[in-house]
Design an enzyme around this catalytic site. Structure first.
Site, PDB file in Angstrom:
ATOM      1  N   ARG A   1      49.105  17.801   1.026  1.00  0.00           N
ATOM      2  CA  ARG A   1      47.757  17.696   0.471  1.00  0.00           C
ATOM      3  C   ARG A   1      47.411  16.612  -0.344  1.00  0.00           C
ATOM      4  O   ARG A   1      48.218  15.628  -0.584  1.00  0.00           O
ATOM      5  CB  ARG A   1      47.676  18.672  -0.945  1.00  0.00           C
ATOM      6  CG  ARG A   1      47.989  20.339  -0.348  1.00  0.00           C
ATOM      7  CD  ARG A   1      47.774  21.249  -1.387  1.00  0.00           C
ATOM      8  NE  ARG A   1      48.328  22.522  -0.972  1.00  0.00           N
ATOM      9  CZ  ARG A   1      49.391  23.236  -1.066  1.00  0.00           C
ATOM     10  NH1 ARG A   1      50.419  22.561  -1.335  1.00  0.00           N
ATOM     11  NH2 ARG A   1      49.587  24.401  -0.480  1.00  0.00           N
TER      12      ARG A   1
ATOM     13  N   LYS B   1      51.114  23.191  -5.194  1.00  0.00           N
ATOM     14  CA  LYS B   1      50.282  24.203  -5.518  1.00  0.00           C
ATOM     15  C   LYS B   1      51.110  25.454  -6.000  1.00  0.00           C
ATOM     16  O   LYS B   1      52.215  25.619  -5.270  1.00  0.00           O
ATOM     17  CB  LYS B   1      49.708  24.634  -4.247  1.00  0.00           C
ATOM     18  CG  LYS B   1      48.214  25.576  -4.506  1.00  0.00           C
ATOM     19  CD  LYS B   1      47.387  25.839  -3.365  1.00  0.00           C
ATOM     20  CE  LYS B   1      46.368  26.867  -3.670  1.00  0.00           C
ATOM     21  NZ  LYS B   1      45.491  26.806  -2.281  1.00  0.00           N
TER      22      LYS B   1
ATOM     23  N   HIS C   1      53.754  27.042   1.896  1.00  0.00           N
ATOM     24  CA  HIS C   1      53.306  28.378   1.481  1.00  0.00           C
ATOM     25  C   HIS C   1      54.245  29.343   1.114  1.00  0.00           C
ATOM     26  O   HIS C   1      55.357  29.508   1.698  1.00  0.00           O
ATOM     27  CB  HIS C   1      52.529  28.852   3.078  1.00  0.00           C
ATOM     28  CG  HIS C   1      51.439  27.950   3.408  1.00  0.00           C
ATOM     29  ND1 HIS C   1      51.246  27.751   4.852  1.00  0.00           N
ATOM     30  CD2 HIS C   1      50.737  27.178   3.011  1.00  0.00           C
ATOM     31  CE1 HIS C   1      50.140  27.112   4.978  1.00  0.00           C
ATOM     32  NE2 HIS C   1      49.564  26.605   3.916  1.00  0.00           N
TER      33      HIS C   1
ATOM     34  N   TYR D   1      47.164  29.207  11.544  1.00  0.00           N
ATOM     35  CA  TYR D   1      47.142  28.135  12.434  1.00  0.00           C
ATOM     36  C   TYR D   1      47.430  28.421  13.833  1.00  0.00           C
ATOM     37  O   TYR D   1      47.010  27.610  14.589  1.00  0.00           O
ATOM     38  CB  TYR D   1      47.967  27.060  12.065  1.00  0.00           C
ATOM     39  CG  TYR D   1      47.696  26.228  10.722  1.00  0.00           C
ATOM     40  CD1 TYR D   1      46.623  25.488  10.476  1.00  0.00           C
ATOM     41  CD2 TYR D   1      48.302  26.720   9.759  1.00  0.00           C
ATOM     42  CE1 TYR D   1      46.402  24.888   9.429  1.00  0.00           C
ATOM     43  CE2 TYR D   1      48.058  26.147   8.312  1.00  0.00           C
ATOM     44  CZ  TYR D   1      47.053  25.134   8.195  1.00  0.00           C
ATOM     45  OH  TYR D   1      46.889  24.803   6.954  1.00  0.00           O
TER      46      TYR D   1
ATOM     47  N   HIS E   1      41.977  17.124   4.067  1.00  0.00           N
ATOM     48  CA  HIS E   1      42.759  18.124   4.302  1.00  0.00           C
ATOM     49  C   HIS E   1      42.926  18.388   5.653  1.00  0.00           C
ATOM     50  O   HIS E   1      43.921  19.203   6.087  1.00  0.00           O
ATOM     51  CB  HIS E   1      42.107  19.161   3.352  1.00  0.00           C
ATOM     52  CG  HIS E   1      43.137  20.276   3.077  1.00  0.00           C
ATOM     53  ND1 HIS E   1      44.257  20.096   2.262  1.00  0.00           N
ATOM     54  CD2 HIS E   1      43.025  21.678   3.512  1.00  0.00           C
ATOM     55  CE1 HIS E   1      44.927  21.097   2.028  1.00  0.00           C
ATOM     56  NE2 HIS E   1      44.118  21.946   2.863  1.00  0.00           N
TER      57      HIS E   1
ATOM     58  N   ARG F   1      46.524  17.685   7.077  1.00  0.00           N
ATOM     59  CA  ARG F   1      47.195  18.693   6.733  1.00  0.00           C
ATOM     60  C   ARG F   1      47.120  19.800   7.965  1.00  0.00           C
ATOM     61  O   ARG F   1      48.176  20.461   8.239  1.00  0.00           O
ATOM     62  CB  ARG F   1      47.076  19.209   5.421  1.00  0.00           C
ATOM     63  CG  ARG F   1      48.072  20.297   4.999  1.00  0.00           C
ATOM     64  CD  ARG F   1      47.967  20.578   3.405  1.00  0.00           C
ATOM     65  NE  ARG F   1      48.351  21.830   3.214  1.00  0.00           N
ATOM     66  CZ  ARG F   1      49.590  22.070   2.734  1.00  0.00           C
ATOM     67  NH1 ARG F   1      50.535  21.283   2.707  1.00  0.00           N
ATOM     68  NH2 ARG F   1      49.792  23.326   2.382  1.00  0.00           N
TER      69      ARG F   1
END
Length: 324
Positions: free
Chosen positions: A141, A166, A298, A307, A272, A275
């Site tokens: 990120r 995150k 994640h 994705y 972003h 990414r």
């Protein structure tokens, strides 16, 4: 006679103190304080303790109907107000969980093709070009790349250690071999800047939590410095200390926007997007989705599975009957 009790802190000061106790980021602190001030002003400066569900929903409805904000913005405002009532005013009221939650739309990410990505990276040079290559080459990120410290780069193992990404989670991702040389040259220039700061009586960098008190000299050590420092020294908004923070993400956003316009891309590509392209291109190359999930950080593989919907072959490798 007993001594008079100290004056009760102002409401916004109480909010600020509670946010810092819970180790929320400075960005969250600023956003929550802003929403709480707007809420109070919207209702004629009434004290939040004298308001409740009706006033909160009226404010959130105003944001949607009059201000036309997005669902995510409305939910951020709601989170700030619930924090105020639960954490600061300590009011566990039954209506808190009944306040309307805006449903954010589910959108597919913007992804560049491999050719478009290469053209974009070739269009960007200097420090922002290096940041762009890290975003695409390591799946970072934007703020994760700008918050990198020198000690978080392991050239021998070809790894980057991402601290408190995150969800306050650490993770390890790859350092592209093709980027190692350019990154070492960049660090050599940054080290010269750091030495100049030390000679001028500065060179201290922000350290999280109580590390500055535990290790008083650590903030001046080379390993703790930001890989991408700001061009100017500034005043720390919390401590008031003058130090060199990491580079501003707006600079990268402007540099990429300019590159996209020069190339004539119709896609609304942002930092972003690199990414997103990292994840999509790995899946297109046959990489295991669990590995991609770990590299992206994640918590749930369902997040990574978005994705699979933007691959050229479709989510399950289905070929259109028109192409038979």
């Amino acid at each position: 006679m007993s001594e008079p009790s100290p004056a009760t802190p102002r409401l916004l000061d109480q909010v600020r103190d509670r946010i810092r106790v819970k180790h929320y980021s400075l960005r969250t602190e600023q956003a929550y304080l802003d929403w709480i001030k707007r809420y109070i002003l919207f209702h004629g400066k009434r004290h939040p303790r004298d308001m409740g569900k009706t006033e909160i929903e009226a404010f959130l409805s105003h944001l949607t109907v009059v201000r036309n904000v997005t669902a995510s913005t409305q939910n951020q405002a709601k989170a700030a107000l619930l924090f105020l009532y639960r954490e600061v005013l300590v009011l566990e009221l039954p209506w808190l969980s009944e306040v309307t939650q805006a449903k954010a739309p589910s959108r597919l990410p913007v992804v560049l093709t491999v050719a478009e990505t290469r053209a974009l990276l070739n269009e960007m040079d200097g420090t922002w070009g290096l940041v762009a290559r890290l975003l695409y080459g390591s799946g970072l990120r934007l703020l994760e790349s700008l918050r990198l410290r020198v000690k978080d780069i392991d050239f021998a193992r070809g790894e980057l250690l991402i601290r408190e990404g995150k969800g306050f989670k650490d993770r390890v991702t790859m350092l592209p071999q093709s980027l190692a040389g350019a990154l070492q040259q960049h660090l050599a220039r940054v080290e010269l800047l750091h030495r100049a700061d030390l000679r001028d009586g500065f060179g201290d960098v922000y350290l999280p939590y109580a590390l500055a008190r535990k290790y008083p000299n650590a903030g001046r050590q080379w390993g703790w410095q930001y890989v991408f420092p700001s061009a100017r020294r500034g005043v720390d908004p919390r401590s008031g200390a003058i130090r060199r923070h990491h580079a501003d993400e707006k600079g990268m956003q402007r540099a990429m926007r300019a590159a996209v316009l020069r190339l004539g891309f119709t896609k609304l590509a942002t930092p972003h997007t690199l990414r997103h392209s990292f994840a999509t291109h790995l899946l297109e190359a046959g990489q295991d989705i669990r590995t991609v999930q770990e590299l992206l950080g994640h918590a749930n593989v369902k997040t990574t599975m978005i994705y699979t919907h933007v691959l050229n072959r479709g989510g399950r490798g289905v070929i259109s009957p028109l192409d038979y």
